[in-house]
Design a protein around this motif. Structure first.
Motif, PDB file in Angstrom:
ATOM      1  N   SER A 105      99.023  35.752  43.402  1.00 58.90           N
ATOM      2  CA  SER A 105      98.305  34.644  42.783  1.00 58.90           C
ATOM      3  C   SER A 105      97.491  35.176  41.611  1.00 58.90           C
ATOM      4  CB  SER A 105      97.364  33.981  43.797  1.00 58.90           C
ATOM      5  OG  SER A 105      96.319  34.873  44.136  1.00 58.90           O
ATOM      6  N   LYS A 106      96.996  34.266  40.794  1.00 62.69           N
ATOM      7  CA  LYS A 106      96.155  34.658  39.654  1.00 62.69           C
ATOM      8  C   LYS A 106      94.896  35.382  40.128  1.00 62.69           C
ATOM      9  CE  LYS A 106      98.345  32.807  36.110  1.00 62.69           C
ATOM     10  NZ  LYS A 106      98.985  33.616  35.120  1.00 62.69           N
ATOM     11  N   GLN A 107      94.382  34.997  41.305  1.00 60.79           N
ATOM     12  CA  GLN A 107      93.174  35.642  41.820  1.00 60.79           C
ATOM     13  C   GLN A 107      93.420  37.122  42.116  1.00 60.79           C
ATOM     14  OE1 GLN A 107      94.296  32.685  42.969  1.00 60.79           O
ATOM     15  NE2 GLN A 107      92.613  31.296  43.343  1.00 60.79           N
ATOM     16  N   ASP A 108      94.642  37.479  42.482  1.00 60.11           N
ATOM     17  CA  ASP A 108      94.937  38.874  42.787  1.00 60.11           C
ATOM     18  C   ASP A 108      94.963  39.755  41.542  1.00 60.11           C
ATOM     19  OD1 ASP A 108      95.073  38.699  45.553  1.00 60.11           O
ATOM     20  OD2 ASP A 108      97.173  38.094  45.521  1.00 60.11           O
ATOM     21  N   SER A 137      88.405  42.878  43.161  1.00 58.80           N
ATOM     22  CA  SER A 137      87.060  42.817  43.715  1.00 58.80           C
ATOM     23  C   SER A 137      86.333  44.131  43.392  1.00 58.80           C
ATOM     24  CB  SER A 137      87.123  42.625  45.230  1.00 58.80           C
ATOM     25  OG  SER A 137      87.646  43.803  45.838  1.00 58.80           O
ATOM     26  N   ALA A 138      85.028  44.127  43.565  1.00 60.40           N
ATOM     27  CA  ALA A 138      84.242  45.345  43.330  1.00 60.40           C
ATOM     28  C   ALA A 138      84.718  46.471  44.234  1.00 60.40           C
ATOM     29  CB  ALA A 138      82.762  45.047  43.562  1.00 60.40           C
ATOM     30  N   SER A 148      86.457  41.551  36.505  1.00 52.03           N
ATOM     31  CA  SER A 148      85.870  41.295  37.814  1.00 52.03           C
ATOM     32  C   SER A 148      84.600  40.464  37.682  1.00 52.03           C
ATOM     33  CB  SER A 148      85.543  42.619  38.519  1.00 52.03           C
ATOM     34  OG  SER A 148      84.993  42.360  39.786  1.00 52.03           O
ATOM     35  N   LYS A 149      84.459  39.530  38.590  1.00 49.37           N
ATOM     36  CA  LYS A 149      83.293  38.656  38.572  1.00 49.37           C
ATOM     37  C   LYS A 149      82.219  39.140  39.551  1.00 49.37           C
ATOM     38  CE  LYS A 149      86.057  34.739  37.060  1.00 49.37           C
ATOM     39  NZ  LYS A 149      86.679  35.539  36.086  1.00 49.37           N
TER      40      LYS A 149
END
Length: 181
Positions: free
Chosen positions: A115-118, A122-123, A157-158
């Motif tokens: 998915s786009k999220q992948d 992540s930190a 990364s957010k």
């Protein structure tokens, strides 16, 4: 005393070598990511011939691109810690580094993110990837490109890195030069 769900058994280097030699024909890229992650966790170093077998499995042409996520990429980064004789066979580690760089984007010929999220790490994944670079130097072929990839992943990364993630990241960056940055 092991944590719940863990055992006291520690896999040996010979166990892992035998497993890879016996099962590599049946392995896929996900299996390899788990093998190199486990080898790194148990501080097992694999010789260049065996790493080439694992690289070949990672690059095996499938009918479709392999669907991956950020954890898969982090596990594969841990494979950098598995090379036993990288000074003797630098082409092997450079091929592995090239493969890691191929995982970086949506237009990869080998991999596709679930998915786009992948695509946004992540930190924890960022720090795990940087920590895996421990012992590498920035003058090795491909490392600067890999650092550029990780720089972009950090920018995307957010999440804010916590103290542990910062420490792990800095630990992995030892031996790198900022001259070319």
């Amino acid at each position: 005393t092991p944590a719940p769900g863990e055992s006291n058994y520690k896999i040996s280097e010979q166990d892992l070598v035998n497993f890879i030699r016996k099962h590599n024909k049946y392995m896929d890229a996900r299996d390899v990511s788990k093998v190199v992650h486990g080898a790194a966790k148990w501080k097992i170093r694999l010789d260049s011939d065996l790493m080439m077998v694992l690289i070949d499995v990672l690059q095996k042409k499938e009918k479709k691109r392999l669907r991956i996520n950020d954890s898969f990429v982090a596990n594969c980064f841990q494979g950098l810690r598995c090379f036993k004789d990288d000074l003797e066979h630098p082409a092997v580690i450079e091929r592995y580094i090239g493969l890691l760089a191929e995982m970086r984007h949506e237009k990869s010929k080998v991999f596709i993110y679930r998915s786009k999220q992948d695509l946004v790490f992540s930190a924890q994944i960022v720090s795990s990837c940087l920590c895996a670079l421990k012992g590498m130097t920035s003058n090795r072929t491909g490392i600067k490109d890999l650092l550029k990839v990780l720089e972009n992943k950090i920018a995307e990364s957010k999440e804010t890195l916590n103290a542990q993630a910062i420490g792990d990241s800095l630990y992995g960056l030892q031996g790198m030069s900022s001259r070319e940055a």
